[in-house]
Motif scaffolding. Sequence first.
Motif, PDB file in Angstrom:
ATOM      1  N   TYR A 230       0.806  -1.217   0.000  1.00  0.00           N
ATOM      2  CA  TYR A 230       0.000   0.000   0.000  1.00  0.00           C
ATOM      3  C   TYR A 230       0.839   1.268   0.000  1.00  0.00           C
ATOM      4  O   TYR A 230       0.294   2.370  -0.070  1.00  0.00           O
ATOM      5  N   SER A 251      -6.254   3.307   2.319  1.00  0.00           N
ATOM      6  CA  SER A 251      -5.552   2.082   2.701  1.00  0.00           C
ATOM      7  C   SER A 251      -5.884   1.654   4.128  1.00  0.00           C
ATOM      8  O   SER A 251      -5.843   2.465   5.058  1.00  0.00           O
ATOM      9  N   GLU A 252      -6.208   0.374   4.266  1.00  0.00           N
ATOM     10  CA  GLU A 252      -6.315  -0.248   5.592  1.00  0.00           C
ATOM     11  C   GLU A 252      -5.104  -1.165   5.749  1.00  0.00           C
ATOM     12  O   GLU A 252      -4.903  -2.078   4.942  1.00  0.00           O
ATOM     13  N   ILE A 253      -4.301  -0.918   6.791  1.00  0.00           N
ATOM     14  CA  ILE A 253      -3.059  -1.668   6.963  1.00  0.00           C
ATOM     15  C   ILE A 253      -2.918  -2.152   8.401  1.00  0.00           C
ATOM     16  O   ILE A 253      -3.492  -1.569   9.328  1.00  0.00           O
ATOM     17  N   ASN A 254      -2.167  -3.225   8.587  1.00  0.00           N
ATOM     18  CA  ASN A 254      -1.827  -3.694   9.944  1.00  0.00           C
ATOM     19  C   ASN A 254      -0.438  -4.334   9.987  1.00  0.00           C
ATOM     20  O   ASN A 254      -0.060  -4.949  10.983  1.00  0.00           O
ATOM     21  N   THR A 300      -5.486  -3.018  12.979  1.00  0.00           N
ATOM     22  CA  THR A 300      -5.788  -2.443  11.668  1.00  0.00           C
ATOM     23  C   THR A 300      -6.209  -0.981  11.777  1.00  0.00           C
ATOM     24  O   THR A 300      -7.020  -0.606  12.637  1.00  0.00           O
ATOM     25  N   LYS A 302      -6.898   2.771   9.199  1.00  0.00           N
ATOM     26  CA  LYS A 302      -7.023   3.384   7.878  1.00  0.00           C
ATOM     27  C   LYS A 302      -6.124   4.615   7.893  1.00  0.00           C
ATOM     28  O   LYS A 302      -6.260   5.487   8.766  1.00  0.00           O
ATOM     29  N   TYR A 325       1.120  -3.473   4.455  1.00  0.00           N
ATOM     30  CA  TYR A 325       0.224  -4.536   4.000  1.00  0.00           C
ATOM     31  C   TYR A 325      -0.963  -4.688   4.949  1.00  0.00           C
ATOM     32  O   TYR A 325      -0.957  -4.176   6.083  1.00  0.00           O
ATOM     33  N   TYR A 326      -1.937  -5.447   4.472  1.00  0.00           N
ATOM     34  CA  TYR A 326      -3.053  -5.855   5.332  1.00  0.00           C
ATOM     35  C   TYR A 326      -3.051  -7.373   5.436  1.00  0.00           C
ATOM     36  O   TYR A 326      -3.113  -8.077   4.416  1.00  0.00           O
TER      37      TYR A 326
END
Length: 413
Positions: A230, A251-254, A300, A302, A325-326
């Motif tokens: 992302y 983007s949703e990332i964790n 997670t 955003k 990344y997610y």
Amino acid sequence: RQACKKYSMRFGVYLSPWDRNAECYGDSPRYNEFFIRQLTELLTNYGEVHEVWFDGANGEGPNGKKQVYDWDTVYETIHRLQPKAVMAIMGDDIRWVGNESGLGRETEWSTTVLTPGIYARSDKNNEKLGINGQSNDIGSRKMLEKATELFWYPSEVDVSIRPGWFYHKEEDNKVKSLKHLADIYFQSVGYNSVLLLNIPPDRRGLIHEADVQRLHEFAAYRKQVFADNYVKKYWNTASGNEKIYQLKSGSEINVVMLQEDITKGQRIEAFTVEALTDNSWKEVAKGTTVGYKRLLRFPTIKADQLRIKILESRLNANISQVAAYYAAPIQEGKQEENWNQLPRSGWKVMSTKPLTIDLQKKVTINAFTYAPLKAEAKPTMAFRYKFYISLDGKSWKEVPTNGEFSNIMHNPL
């Protein structure tokens, strides 16, 4: 070797120095000659060998003698026959991380003061610094101040996909879950280590279907997680020790990945990761070393941008890649760990030396398990034992067993 060639894989060999089945084990000169002949055959008859793997296990032989290895000749033999091969564990190229549970150190230096065990001076050097392969600190500035040598000696995490290293039919339902393997991955590869995942062949000479299924799931999971980075582009430099990275819209990332350019060495000592969310910066992760690869997981969010701050570094930090990344959450599958099928609620410890337990009733047993607390290797763990049973607590009968928990200090699982 043919299978590796077929699938374009590099080929390595593992030869155990702890071969107590050999009649000459413990007779050091004879066994060393025997061992070098084995090693020579392996490095001569099968084409190019890319890795030679030795473990560090060394116990008494059946004759009560402890083997003294001729590592200098081993080292010379490998360099002469396979000069490109890296030497692992009891070599000077790849370092054992210090456990067999699949976990690396959060602070993992590839540049270390730990002298490889294959060198004759290793015991003296490491004793002077008060360290060994299981020490938490083998590369901090505090350790560097006292050291006279440095080694590029990256770590390898070895762990089995099953409870033990070899195949047992009764463990077909004890293959590590996908979540467990994912956690291992993030705490080994994600901690600047290399992961060696042991998969034992069954009695057919094949990998069992349960292991194959889990490996497919594990590969699919990693492919899915790391398919979409992302991070869109480098944004600007706020100062000499921080950079901002633009993320793809919405983007949703964790997961965040950092990598150093290790051709210039390993330098980063402390850093933070911040995310721009709802028009404000929020710290989502922090760490110490980075090295070849550092993976950081967090709840997670955003976000629109990432900000990487280098808090401490040896000279200028050289970050080669930043990625986000997610990773979809994994449900932990239910696994039975039948260590003990007899309810322990009524047991009564009568003494600790020797350990004597009153089961409070007459039972039928055909095995016993010794499981060190929290699977931690400690000098107080039992290594040799005798096992007795009684029907009245007065008259005891010894049950013939092998009387040894082999290699338990390195594998307390």
